[in-house]
Write a protein that holds these residues in place. Structure first.
Motif, short mmCIF file in Angstrom:
data_model
loop_
_atom_site.label_atom_id
_atom_site.label_comp_id
_atom_site.label_asym_id
_atom_site.label_seq_id
_atom_site.Cartn_x
_atom_site.Cartn_y
_atom_site.Cartn_z
N PHE A 55 15.62 115.25 61.86
CA PHE A 55 14.49 115.04 60.96
C PHE A 55 13.46 116.15 61.12
CE2 PHE A 55 10.20 113.37 60.26
CZ PHE A 55 10.31 112.94 58.94
N LEU A 56 13.12 116.49 62.36
CA LEU A 56 12.12 117.54 62.59
C LEU A 56 12.58 118.88 62.05
CD1 LEU A 56 11.00 116.56 66.21
CD2 LEU A 56 9.68 116.27 64.09
N VAL A 57 13.86 119.19 62.23
CA VAL A 57 14.42 120.44 61.68
C VAL A 57 14.32 120.41 60.16
CG1 VAL A 57 16.55 121.75 61.36
CG2 VAL A 57 15.93 120.95 63.65
N SER A 104 17.45 110.48 69.82
CA SER A 104 16.97 111.86 69.91
C SER A 104 17.67 112.77 68.91
CB SER A 104 17.17 112.41 71.33
OG SER A 104 18.54 112.48 71.68
N ASN A 105 18.92 112.48 68.61
CA ASN A 105 19.67 113.27 67.65
C ASN A 105 19.08 113.12 66.25
OD1 ASN A 105 22.01 113.46 65.52
ND2 ASN A 105 22.72 114.62 67.29
N ASP A 117 8.34 116.80 72.96
CA ASP A 117 8.74 115.45 72.56
C ASP A 117 9.73 114.94 73.60
OD1 ASP A 117 9.31 113.15 71.18
OD2 ASP A 117 10.20 114.14 69.45
N ILE A 118 9.38 113.86 74.28
CA ILE A 118 10.12 113.42 75.47
C ILE A 118 10.98 112.19 75.18
CG2 ILE A 118 9.90 112.63 77.86
CD1 ILE A 118 7.19 114.19 77.90
N PHE A 119 12.29 112.37 75.31
CA PHE A 119 13.26 111.28 75.24
C PHE A 119 13.79 111.03 76.65
CE2 PHE A 119 13.25 112.40 70.81
CZ PHE A 119 13.47 111.20 70.16
N ARG A 120 13.01 110.36 77.45
CA ARG A 120 13.37 109.97 78.81
C ARG A 120 12.84 108.56 79.01
NH1 ARG A 120 16.68 113.56 79.42
NH2 ARG A 120 16.30 115.52 80.47
N ALA A 142 17.31 115.89 74.19
CA ALA A 142 18.02 115.92 72.91
C ALA A 142 19.51 115.72 73.14
CB ALA A 142 17.78 117.26 72.22
N SER A 143 20.14 114.98 72.27
CA SER A 143 21.57 114.69 72.41
C SER A 143 22.33 115.11 71.16
CB SER A 143 21.77 113.19 72.63
OG SER A 143 23.16 112.87 72.61
#
Length: 140
Positions: free
Chosen positions: A38-40, A32-33, A78-81, A24-25
């Protein structure tokens, strides 16, 4: 292996509400931001994982250094890599006790997916919950 069936993805997103966003950034220009925001906004209990920003918040979500710092365990990781680095995040998710790993758009790691599947985790690859939630009619 990775699920592609809409009903399975709908079930996963509808039932699992605690999500750790690895990579997360706080930078609004990063995907990712936007996904985290959105998820929040959708009412998910989101924990951001980014060692460089641990102890802060992103869109109200607490930021921790590692997945091991997420307590209780996240249901979905949830993977942001990038695809190669996703493997270590998947391995951490298995140890963490997650129920599912979600690799973002463009993130494909078949070996990691096989390890997660063998460990009993649901696997989603090359998809984005920010796209899937509205497409599947799961908006809150």
């Amino acid at each position: 292996m990775a699920i592609n069936d809409e009903s399975e993805i709908r079930e996963l997103l509808g039932q699992k509400r605690r999500i750790a966003v690895v990579g997360a950034s706080p930078n609004p220009a990063r995907a990712s931001n936007g996904v985290l925001a959105f998820l929040v906004a959708q009412g998910h209990n989101v924990i951001a994982v980014n060692p460089g920003h641990a102890g802060t918040t992103i869109h109200g979500a607490p930021v921790v250094a590692t997945l091991a710092d997420v307590e209780p365990p996240a249901e979905i990781v949830d993977i942001f890599r990038n695809s190669d680095d996703a493997g270590s995040a998947v391995d951490e998710a298995i140890v963490h006790g997650a129920k599912a790993v979600w690799m973002q758009l463009g993130v494909i790691n078949d070996a990691a997916a096989k390890r997660a599947d063998a460990a009993g985790l649901v696997v989603v690859m090359d998809r984005c919950p920010k796209i899937e939630i509205p497409r599947l009619g799961l908006l809150r």
